[in-house]
Motif scaffolding. Structure first.
Motif, short mmCIF file in Angstrom:
data_model
loop_
_atom_site.label_atom_id
_atom_site.label_comp_id
_atom_site.label_asym_id
_atom_site.label_seq_id
_atom_site.Cartn_x
_atom_site.Cartn_y
_atom_site.Cartn_z
N ASP A 107 0.91 -1.22 0.01
CA ASP A 107 -0.17 -0.06 0.10
C ASP A 107 0.88 1.12 0.04
O ASP A 107 1.66 1.54 0.80
N PRO A 108 0.88 1.98 -1.23
CA PRO A 108 1.76 3.31 -1.30
C PRO A 108 1.61 4.20 -0.04
O PRO A 108 2.66 4.84 0.68
N MET A 109 0.28 4.40 0.61
CA MET A 109 -0.09 5.28 1.55
C MET A 109 0.46 4.79 2.91
O MET A 109 0.46 5.75 3.81
N GLU A 110 0.85 3.44 3.01
CA GLU A 110 1.69 3.09 4.25
C GLU A 110 2.90 3.32 4.51
O GLU A 110 3.82 3.29 5.55
N ILE A 111 3.61 3.96 3.44
CA ILE A 111 4.93 4.29 3.29
C ILE A 111 4.99 5.91 3.89
O ILE A 111 4.55 6.70 3.15
N PRO A 112 5.68 6.05 4.81
CA PRO A 112 6.06 7.55 5.17
C PRO A 112 6.57 8.58 4.31
O PRO A 112 7.37 8.03 3.47
N ALA A 113 6.15 9.60 4.25
CA ALA A 113 6.45 10.67 2.83
C ALA A 113 7.86 10.72 3.11
O ALA A 113 8.70 10.83 2.04
N ASN A 114 8.83 11.06 4.15
CA ASN A 114 9.90 11.22 4.32
C ASN A 114 10.80 9.99 3.84
O ASN A 114 11.75 10.15 3.14
N GLU A 115 10.43 8.74 3.99
CA GLU A 115 10.95 7.44 3.59
C GLU A 115 10.95 7.50 1.97
O GLU A 115 11.85 6.94 1.38
N ALA A 116 9.98 8.07 1.42
CA ALA A 116 9.85 8.12 -0.03
C ALA A 116 10.87 8.87 -0.62
O ALA A 116 11.21 8.67 -1.86
N HIS A 117 11.44 9.69 0.13
CA HIS A 117 12.41 10.77 -0.39
C HIS A 117 13.75 10.23 -0.20
O HIS A 117 14.59 10.95 -0.37
N VAL A 118 14.06 9.09 0.82
CA VAL A 118 15.30 8.54 0.86
C VAL A 118 15.84 8.22 -0.22
O VAL A 118 15.22 7.04 -1.06
N SER A 119 16.84 8.60 -0.97
CA SER A 119 17.28 8.26 -2.33
C SER A 119 17.79 6.98 -2.28
O SER A 119 17.62 6.21 -3.53
N SER A 120 18.14 6.07 -1.26
CA SER A 120 18.70 4.53 -1.34
C SER A 120 17.33 3.82 -1.68
O SER A 120 17.58 2.69 -1.92
#
Length: 313
Positions: A107-120
């Motif tokens: 589920d995309p929305m279970e991923i915290p926003a800041n985690e989505a921007h972690v480049s790795s």
């Protein structure tokens, strides 16, 4: 019985089925073919603009790996997504994490926003060798999402300069803008940079000194400079104005549309056309004209008309 995550199997291993690129250019479903025509028109618009402005964009330059750091690669579905900040890029990064996570996320929305921007968490095209880059640019479906340029700009300003928590932006850019654009700035304003006015932000963007000093920050950099649409042929151009339809079309082409939908939520804080009009009220016609010149290629390329509120000189 343990429920099997549909992504565990299907999402990671689509070998043998048609690629998104094949599905886009030779659709097997009627519902997909109507949309294909719309995207052909958008592609043509970009091609025509690039051709018409080849003089102003100077001679064709060769892209460097640094130019490719915004292109997120999905090996399993043979797709490349160029992310543009302030155009639903957090949600698209979340979706790409689901697509490339081999069942780790469903589920995309279970991923915290800041985690989505972690480049790795995502692989970008600049991490490959030159032959690998060329192979992917040729065989993968490349897509990006765009937005009315000034609406995107106001959205970036509101997010980065009016929110108290964005202290890193205030320090890095706010202090510089205040120092350069504000006469008789207080010591506190020079130190904190947390009260930048939109007029000062615009003056900073059109200042030739700014352009010479360093590239724009990605949040207000042009799509033209972030994704290089005159050098990279994008197969699909989604628009913020039709975000849901365009996003779900991409997922259909990838063959995952049955169990992965693009996240939707009505955000009351969204920057709208009316809001953008208000922000531009206090900008002089000279500055409006100069700012339009900075973003002109984005307006032309993605078929956005000159906003009615502008007083261009």
């Amino acid at each position: 019985v343990m429920r099997r995550n549909p992504f565990g199997m299907d999402i990671c291993c689509r070998k043998g089925s048609r690629s998104p690129l094949q599905e886009l250019y030779n659709p097997t479903q009627v519902s997909l073919s109507n949309t294909a025509i719309l995207h052909q028109i958008r592609r043509d618009q970009v091609t025509d603009t690039c051709r018409a402005n080849s003089v102003s964009s100077r001679k064709r330059r060769v892209l460097t790996p640094n130019d490719l750091k915004h292109l997120v690669v999905d090996e399993d579905h043979e797709m490349i997504y160029c992310y543009v900040p302030k155009v639903a890029c957090t949600n698209w990064k979340r979706v790409m994490m689901v697509l490339t996570g081999r069942g780790k996320y469903s589920d995309p929305m279970e991923i915290p926003a800041n985690e989505a921007h972690v480049s790795s968490n995502l692989k970008t095209l600049n991490q490959y060798s030159i032959p690998e880059i060329n192979h992917r640019l040729k065989h993968y479906m490349k897509f990006l999402f765009v937005r009315e340029p000034f609406e995107r700009l106001v959205s970036a300003y509101r997010n980065k300069f009016t929110q108290k928590y964005n202290t890193s932006f205030h320090k890095r850019y706010g202090t510089k803008i205040v120092r350069r654009q504000r006469k008789n700035a207080t010591q506190e304003a020079l130190r904190k940079g947390d009260d930048v006015k939109f007029e000062e932000f615009v003056a900073y963007l059109i200042d030739p000194h700014t352009q010479r000093e360093e590239p724009f920050n990605e949040h207000w950099q042009t799509v033209y400079s972030l994704c290089h649409p005159c050098h990279i042929h994008y197969d699909l151009i989604g628009k913020y104005e039709t975000l849901e339809e365009d996003s779900n079309y991409v997922l259909q082409l990838a063959g995952v549309g049955n169990y992965l939908k693009f996240p939707t939520y009505a955000k009351s804080t969204r920057t709208t056309d009316e809001m953008t009009t208000e922000f531009f009220q206090n900008i002089s016609s000279l500055h409006q004209t100069q700012l339009y010149e900075v973003y002109k290629l984005d307006f032309l390329m993605f078929n956005y008309s000159v906003p009615s509120y502008l007083k261009l000189e």
